[in-house]
Scaffold this motif. Structure first.
Motif, PDB file in Angstrom:
ATOM      1  N   ARG A 167       0.842  -1.202   0.000  1.00  0.00           N
ATOM      2  CA  ARG A 167       0.000   0.000   0.000  1.00  0.00           C
ATOM      3  C   ARG A 167       0.874   1.249   0.000  1.00  0.00           C
ATOM      4  O   ARG A 167       1.749   1.385   0.849  1.00  0.00           O
ATOM      5  CB  ARG A 167      -0.904  -0.003   1.231  1.00  0.00           C
ATOM      6  CG  ARG A 167      -2.223  -0.685   0.958  1.00  0.00           C
ATOM      7  CD  ARG A 167      -3.273  -0.125   1.892  1.00  0.00           C
ATOM      8  NE  ARG A 167      -3.013  -0.546   3.258  1.00  0.00           N
ATOM      9  CZ  ARG A 167      -3.533  -1.657   3.787  1.00  0.00           C
ATOM     10  NH1 ARG A 167      -4.326  -2.420   3.076  1.00  0.00           N
ATOM     11  NH2 ARG A 167      -3.279  -1.974   5.026  1.00  0.00           N
TER      12      ARG A 167
ATOM     13  N   VAL B 171       0.780   5.690  -0.811  1.00  0.00           N
ATOM     14  CA  VAL B 171      -0.100   6.833  -1.031  1.00  0.00           C
ATOM     15  C   VAL B 171       0.550   7.750  -2.070  1.00  0.00           C
ATOM     16  O   VAL B 171       1.768   7.912  -2.079  1.00  0.00           O
ATOM     17  CB  VAL B 171      -0.407   7.570   0.295  1.00  0.00           C
ATOM     18  CG1 VAL B 171       0.820   8.321   0.794  1.00  0.00           C
ATOM     19  CG2 VAL B 171      -1.589   8.525   0.138  1.00  0.00           C
TER      20      VAL B 171
ATOM     21  N   GLN C  58      -3.326   4.609  -3.241  1.00  0.00           N
ATOM     22  CA  GLN C  58      -4.393   5.357  -2.599  1.00  0.00           C
ATOM     23  C   GLN C  58      -4.045   6.818  -2.896  1.00  0.00           C
ATOM     24  O   GLN C  58      -2.896   7.233  -2.707  1.00  0.00           O
ATOM     25  CB  GLN C  58      -4.306   5.035  -1.101  1.00  0.00           C
ATOM     26  CG  GLN C  58      -5.234   5.774  -0.203  1.00  0.00           C
ATOM     27  CD  GLN C  58      -4.731   5.645   1.254  1.00  0.00           C
ATOM     28  OE1 GLN C  58      -3.923   4.777   1.589  1.00  0.00           O
ATOM     29  NE2 GLN C  58      -5.201   6.531   2.106  1.00  0.00           N
TER      30      GLN C  58
ATOM     31  N   LEU D  24      -2.016  14.682   1.036  1.00  0.00           N
ATOM     32  CA  LEU D  24      -1.681  14.732   2.456  1.00  0.00           C
ATOM     33  C   LEU D  24      -0.540  15.704   2.700  1.00  0.00           C
ATOM     34  O   LEU D  24       0.289  15.937   1.820  1.00  0.00           O
ATOM     35  CB  LEU D  24      -1.247  13.345   2.933  1.00  0.00           C
ATOM     36  CG  LEU D  24      -2.244  12.203   2.765  1.00  0.00           C
ATOM     37  CD1 LEU D  24      -1.636  10.916   3.267  1.00  0.00           C
ATOM     38  CD2 LEU D  24      -3.542  12.498   3.503  1.00  0.00           C
TER      39      LEU D  24
ATOM     40  N   GLN E 141       0.977  14.393   7.863  1.00  0.00           N
ATOM     41  CA  GLN E 141      -0.007  13.309   7.705  1.00  0.00           C
ATOM     42  C   GLN E 141       0.642  12.072   7.099  1.00  0.00           C
ATOM     43  O   GLN E 141       0.357  10.939   7.493  1.00  0.00           O
ATOM     44  CB  GLN E 141      -1.166  13.789   6.819  1.00  0.00           C
ATOM     45  CG  GLN E 141      -2.114  14.748   7.539  1.00  0.00           C
ATOM     46  CD  GLN E 141      -3.093  15.399   6.573  1.00  0.00           C
ATOM     47  OE1 GLN E 141      -2.703  15.824   5.476  1.00  0.00           O
ATOM     48  NE2 GLN E 141      -4.348  15.458   6.965  1.00  0.00           N
ATOM     49  N   ILE E 142       1.545  12.312   6.127  1.00  0.00           N
ATOM     50  CA  ILE E 142       2.240  11.193   5.507  1.00  0.00           C
ATOM     51  C   ILE E 142       3.041  10.422   6.553  1.00  0.00           C
ATOM     52  O   ILE E 142       2.991   9.205   6.641  1.00  0.00           O
ATOM     53  CB  ILE E 142       3.196  11.685   4.390  1.00  0.00           C
ATOM     54  CG1 ILE E 142       2.364  12.185   3.209  1.00  0.00           C
ATOM     55  CG2 ILE E 142       4.132  10.582   3.944  1.00  0.00           C
ATOM     56  CD1 ILE E 142       3.186  12.860   2.133  1.00  0.00           C
TER      57      ILE E 142
ATOM     58  N   GLU F  26       0.863   8.304   8.693  1.00  0.00           N
ATOM     59  CA  GLU F  26       0.420   7.100   7.988  1.00  0.00           C
ATOM     60  C   GLU F  26       1.517   6.037   7.936  1.00  0.00           C
ATOM     61  O   GLU F  26       1.283   4.853   8.139  1.00  0.00           O
ATOM     62  CB  GLU F  26      -0.005   7.463   6.549  1.00  0.00           C
ATOM     63  CG  GLU F  26      -1.308   8.213   6.446  1.00  0.00           C
ATOM     64  CD  GLU F  26      -2.506   7.318   6.714  1.00  0.00           C
ATOM     65  OE1 GLU F  26      -2.812   6.477   5.843  1.00  0.00           O
ATOM     66  OE2 GLU F  26      -3.119   7.431   7.791  1.00  0.00           O
TER      67      GLU F  26
ATOM     68  N   SER G 231       2.017   4.522  11.377  1.00  0.00           N
ATOM     69  CA  SER G 231       0.987   3.565  11.790  1.00  0.00           C
ATOM     70  C   SER G 231       1.051   2.290  10.961  1.00  0.00           C
ATOM     71  O   SER G 231       0.395   1.311  11.273  1.00  0.00           O
ATOM     72  CB  SER G 231      -0.394   4.202  11.632  1.00  0.00           C
ATOM     73  OG  SER G 231      -0.657   4.401  10.250  1.00  0.00           O
TER      74      SER G 231
ATOM     75  N   ASN H  73       0.062   1.969   7.897  1.00  0.00           N
ATOM     76  CA  ASN H  73      -0.977   1.895   6.868  1.00  0.00           C
ATOM     77  C   ASN H  73      -0.383   1.877   5.470  1.00  0.00           C
ATOM     78  O   ASN H  73      -0.916   1.231   4.576  1.00  0.00           O
ATOM     79  CB  ASN H  73      -1.928   3.085   6.980  1.00  0.00           C
ATOM     80  CG  ASN H  73      -2.813   2.962   8.202  1.00  0.00           C
ATOM     81  OD1 ASN H  73      -2.973   1.859   8.739  1.00  0.00           O
ATOM     82  ND2 ASN H  73      -3.360   4.078   8.646  1.00  0.00           N
ATOM     83  N   ILE H  74       0.687   2.635   5.303  1.00  0.00           N
ATOM     84  CA  ILE H  74       1.323   2.661   3.988  1.00  0.00           C
ATOM     85  C   ILE H  74       2.810   2.375   4.125  1.00  0.00           C
ATOM     86  O   ILE H  74       3.386   2.532   5.205  1.00  0.00           O
ATOM     87  CB  ILE H  74       1.136   4.042   3.288  1.00  0.00           C
ATOM     88  CG1 ILE H  74       1.671   5.151   4.207  1.00  0.00           C
ATOM     89  CG2 ILE H  74      -0.319   4.263   2.944  1.00  0.00           C
ATOM     90  CD1 ILE H  74       1.809   6.478   3.510  1.00  0.00           C
TER      91      ILE H  74
END
Lengths: 373, 247
Positions: free
Chosen positions: A53, A55, A81, A85, A89-90, A93, A96, A98-99
């Motif tokens: 994943r 972004v 995705q 951002l 924010q990147i 992400e 966490s 997520n990406i």
């Protein structure tokens, strides 16, 4: 050495090979473990890259960025995705999990590219898993290169897109291809030190050592005959690990293979000496194995910098790491294999390793003599 | 003097204050079967290690096969065979591989190894088992094989350190037949044992107590000297006076 001595040595080495090849457990240790380790450390870490994943932040929203994004989306390696951002924010992400990576097209991307023939793309990757980070980055770079090649074919104007790669959390990419040198140190230590010490202690346990000492065999012949088979097996293993790294893990050997083998032979001899040292003290095969594991395997894993960076350790642990031969070997292998450096870059490590080996051999000869008296 | 295989004169070995071997004097004739008995800790093993060239004595003199134990350990090793109380063949090697290995480290030529190996297998009647792993042979066979391998280089003297431990009486008897055969071929056998019936088989016997040799003669004379009927009783009378505890 005269021919009679050579004959004795040959008879002995032949016997050692019978021991090695007839014991399934030994065989498994000698050949199964190295292969399994390389595959585990290498493949499992580097192969789960499909469908990562990422972004894509497209601030340009022009023909060029759209075109590249389409290509990225078409690739099976990425699950894209799209979101605009901010940098913070990147990072959130990425943190966490997520990406795995963020790709950012700045304003005026295509404008820059078509008028200045030069534009930038920023790539931010989570390098806490360095293998994945490098692989993803190189996939992305090749997509960008692809786009440039097509553009060149259409317009006949050479345009350059400069990917600005930023590796977060682990900028030096410690760990990635580093595992091969690490596994080499580990495997050679395992085979040479542990297996030699076990082989010698076994003779003591079985009572055959007495017979050997009463025979006209010179003690140094006993030691040579006990170590030569493991030296050969180790070199074979080394070749197997290198072949696997090159052909299965796509890790090229950048420096001289000959130098690598010579340095490895030096390290192997130091490991064999360590094994002998352990075997003189240990009374049972179990004791030899435990001693090898505690005093050799653990330091090799912990204190060579292969799993944990030495710079981050407490000072006293860093101090201990200076007497661990694998530390120097690891540095040497990394320099030759990954950086393609020559002997001039590693002569210090080689010297230290040679010194440690020399001290170990001297200690062994003295210990062996004391035991005979 | 040619017919003396081993000669020891006031041979002594000290470890610090402890006198493991205390001025022992004896001689063994070529071809003799010499029994070396004593309780555990009496100093037998230490004495034997000196005679095998594994340990240097503190004082006294000794020659083995005519060679000095101080200066000619290497020559001694070439002229002796040795079989220990622990089983000393490699169980993961076949019968013939064991023979080849031991003959090889004693420097026998390929032809000698082949000829003597075949002869040895034939004498023990195990030619069919040449390719069997030693680990799967019965214990009695293993012991006999170990002895035959220990003399394959035709040494002048063979040292046997409690060779029949854990073996049944019938096999023990057969084992002694092998020792007699070797003795007939002129090989001197130097045997330590705990079994007093085996001491009866020896030409002469020395009994060690607390590092000393307290008795040294033929079994018949020893029995006469102590006015008893068996070597067992001779040993018991001597060992009762021992001050050292067996370890």
């Amino acid at each position: 050495m005269n021919t009679a001595v050579l004959k004795q040595l040959f008879a002995f080495i032949q016997k050692e090979f019978y021991h090695v090849f007839r014991d399934r457990k030994t065989l498994l240790m000698l050949f199964g473990v190295p292969i399994a380790q390389v595959l585990l450390f290498g493949f499992v870490l580097s192969n789960e890259i499909k469908g990562s994943r990422i972004v894509v932040c497209d601030y340009a929203k022009d023909y060029g960025s759209q075109e590249i994004i389409r290509k990225i989306e078409a690739s099976k390696y990425f699950k894209v995705q799209k979101a605009a951002l901010t940098h913070d924010q990147i990072e959130a992400e990425l943190r966490s999990g997520n990406i795995k990576m963020a790709v950012i097209f700045p304003d005026h991307f295509y404008n820059d590219l078509s008028h200045l023939n030069k534009a930038q793309i920023q790539i931010i990757a989570d390098a806490s898993d360095p293998n994945t980070a490098t692989t993803l980055t190189s996939y992305l770079t090749s997509i960008i290169n692809d786009y440039q090649a097509e553009a060149l074919a259409q317009t006949n104007v050479s345009q350059t897109i400069v990917p600005q790669v930023k590796m977060l959390y682990n900028p030096e990419l410690l760990g990635a291809p580093n595992f091969v040198p690490g596994v080499m140190a580990l495997v050679l230590m395992l085979i040479c030190a542990m297996m030699t010490s076990i082989a010698i202690v076994k003779e003591k346990e079985m009572g055959t050592m007495e017979i050997l000492l009463v025979s006209p065999l010179k003690p140094y012949l006993v030691i040579l005959a006990k170590t030569i088979p493991y030296l050969l097996v180790s070199l074979l293993n080394l070749a197997a690990i290198l072949l696997m790294s090159v052909y299965l893990l796509d890790l090229a050997i950048k420096g001289s293979v000959l130098l690598l083998f010579l340095e490895s032979t030096l390290f192997i001899i130091s490991c064999l000496a360590l094994g002998l040292w352990i075997s003189v003290g240990a009374e049972s095969q179990m004791a030899a194995m435990m001693t090898s594991q505690m005093s050799l395997m653990l330091p090799t894993m912990m204190l060579t910098g292969f799993m944990f960076p030495i710079e981050n350790m407490p000072i006293w642990m860093q101090g201990i790491s200076y007497i661990v031969p694998s530390r120097y070997y690891y540095t040497i292998v990394k320099a030759i294999m990954l950086q393609g450096l020559g002997f001039s870059a590693i002569w210090r490590e080689t010297l230290v390793l040679a010194f440690i080996t020399f001290v170990l051999i001297v200690v062994n000869i003295r210990k062996f003599k004391i035991r005979l008296a | 003097m040619d017919n003396i295989a081993i000669k020891a004169d006031k041979l002594t070995k000290r470890f610090g204050d402890f006198v493991a071997v205390d001025a022992i004097t004896f001689d063994v004739k070529q071809g003799e079967i010499f029994g070396f008995v004593g309780a555990n800790g009496a100093g037998k093993t230490t004495a034997m290690r000196i005679l095998c060239g594994l340990s240097v004595p503190t004082s006294g003199t000794a020659t083995v096969a005519g060679f000095d134990v101080y200066k000619q350990a290497e020559e001694i090793k070439k002229n002796i065979g040795y079989m220990s109380q622990k089983f000393s063949l490699y169980e993961d090697l076949t019968v013939m591989e064991n023979i080849t290995f031991y003959a090889g480290i004693y420097g026998l030529s390929d032809k000698e190894i082949k000829d003597r190996g075949a002869e040895l297998l034939d004498r023990l009647g195990i030619t069919a088992e040449a390719k069997t792993f030693v680990g799967s042979l019965p214990l009695g066979w293993k012991q006999k094989l170990a002895f035959s391998v220990a003399v394959i280089h035709r040494p002048k003297i063979v040292f046997l350190d409690e060779p029949t431990g854990g073996v049944d009486p019938v096999t023990r008897r057969q084992f002694w037949d092998l020792i007699y055969e070797a003795s007939d071929r002129g090989i001197t056998a130097f045997v330590t044992t705990h079994y007093m019936d085996e001491a009866e088989y020896c030409g002469r016997v020395s009994v060690m107590v607390d590092g000393r040799i307290d008795a040294f003669d033929t079994p018949a004379n020893l029995k006469k000297q102590f006015s008893v009927n068996s070597m067992n009783e001779v040993f018991y009378q001597l060992a009762r006076g021992a001050k050292r505890k067996a370890d």
